[in-house]
Enzyme design. Structure first.
Site, short mmCIF file in Angstrom:
data_model
loop_
_atom_site.label_atom_id
_atom_site.label_comp_id
_atom_site.label_asym_id
_atom_site.label_seq_id
_atom_site.Cartn_x
_atom_site.Cartn_y
_atom_site.Cartn_z
N SER A 1 56.29 -22.06 56.36
CA SER A 1 56.94 -20.87 56.92
C SER A 1 58.36 -20.74 56.38
CB SER A 1 56.97 -20.96 58.44
OG SER A 1 55.66 -21.21 58.92
N ARG A 2 58.96 -21.89 56.04
CA ARG A 2 60.35 -21.86 55.54
C ARG A 2 60.45 -21.28 54.12
NH1 ARG A 2 60.95 -26.82 58.85
NH2 ARG A 2 62.59 -26.38 60.37
N HIS B 1 48.03 -22.48 57.50
CA HIS B 1 47.68 -22.56 58.93
C HIS B 1 46.24 -22.11 59.14
CE1 HIS B 1 52.19 -21.96 59.58
NE2 HIS B 1 51.94 -23.06 60.24
N LYS C 1 50.94 -31.59 54.81
CA LYS C 1 52.28 -31.39 54.25
C LYS C 1 53.31 -32.18 55.06
CE LYS C 1 54.94 -27.79 54.79
NZ LYS C 1 56.27 -28.31 55.15
N GLY D 1 48.52 -30.42 59.47
CA GLY D 1 48.54 -30.27 58.02
C GLY D 1 49.15 -31.49 57.34
#
Ligand code: PAF
Length: 288
Positions: free
Chosen positions: A193-194, A37, A156, A154
């Site tokens: 975050s996961r 981030h 991802k 992002g």
């Protein structure tokens, strides 16, 4: 750094900047911020320059989670996130409540959604049927609140970026969408975050997503005329199954512009996959 909790407050600030011709770079997030981030925040800063303003939003958006997904468990730590944003020179942190974003009694008085109807049907959209409708709706709302010139996403979430770009183009939204590279841990795991859910030996097994992408890249090095997508899918399923806690949800090979599946995979084809590591569903992607 200002922390703004209300839609009106953020809009007032953004309008003031707009009237003063100050450029705004925006990084929408669901919080629990990590180095990936922060790389988006730095990209936003470079885009707007020292006189511009950088806004980060932190909002775990309920409408993009399906029933039985991890909305309630999704990690949250606003205090730590605010410190990280302050350190990175963010000008405003927009952290609204559900009541601000979806006013009324829960979702009952909210009935307007934005739906992208082509790119959002495949892969993540097929696996999570209401996901992209929630994403596009909240992204439009956030754009209407932060009024950015640039928004940084992002890579991802490759499909998310493609869907958002298409929406912005189709609806003539005056925001430039910038996609920044995926940030990875030293062993290749894409930052997310996961990843916090990955306890014990699950963390080590999660690298299988990155290894799967690398495996296809290596296979293509000696097969300049390409490999059949079906053959690769069968091979990758076996490869991923070797990890005791891993279960392949999907792997797809596709054209990066249209997201159309490719039957023959060659250099330049894009690959995306979703894998459950225990209960945690992770995604990754890469250009081959
Ligand atoms: O990528 C995310 O974190 C979310 O999907 C986004 C773009 C902030 C919308 O809720």
């Amino acid at each position: 750094m200002r922390i703004v909790k209300s839609v009106r407050g953020m809009q007032r600030l953004a309008l003031r900047w707009k009237r003063a011709s100050v450029r705004v770079g925006f990084v929408p997030t669901m919080g629990y911020l990590h180095a990936g981030h922060m790389s988006l925040v730095r990209r936003a800063r470079r885009l707007v320059g020292p006189r511009g303003k950088v806004v980060v939003s932190i909002y775990v958006n309920p409408t993009q989670f399906g029933p039985g997904e991890d909305f309630s468990a999704y990690p949250r730590d606003l205090t730590k996130d605010a410190q990280a944003c302050r350190r990175e020179g963010v000008d405003a942190l927009f952290a609204p409540t559900d009541a601000e974003m979806y006013p009324g009694d829960g979702r009952n008085q909210f009935s307007t959604y934005v739906t992208e109807q082509s790119l959002s049907r495949v892969m993540e959209g097929a696996a999570r049927p209401t996901h992209f409708r929630g994403v596009t709706t909240v992204v439009v709302k956030l754009f209407n609140v932060a009024l950015p010139d640039f928004a940084v996403f992002g890579a991802k979430d490759f499909q998310q970026s493609a869907v958002v770009r298409r929406m912005v183009r189709d609806l003539d939204i005056p925001v430039r969408i910038v996609v920044a590279p995926t940030y990875r841990e030293p062993d290749g795991l894409a930052m997310s975050s996961r990843n916090k859910y990955l306890e014990g030996n699950l963390r080590a097994q999660a690298v299988v997503l990155w290894r799967a992408i690398q495996r296809v890249r290596v296979a293509l090095r000696t097969r300049s005329r390409g490999v059949s997508a079906q053959q690769l899918k069968t091979d990758l399923k076996g490869f991923i199954d070797r990890e005791p806690a891993a279960r392949l949800d999907y792997v797809e090979f596709f054209d990066p512009e249209t997201l159309r599946p490719m039957l023959k995979v060659t250099a330049g084809t894009h690959m995306a996959l979703a894998v459950f590591i225990g209960q945690t569903r992770l995604i990754d992607n890469g250009r081959l």
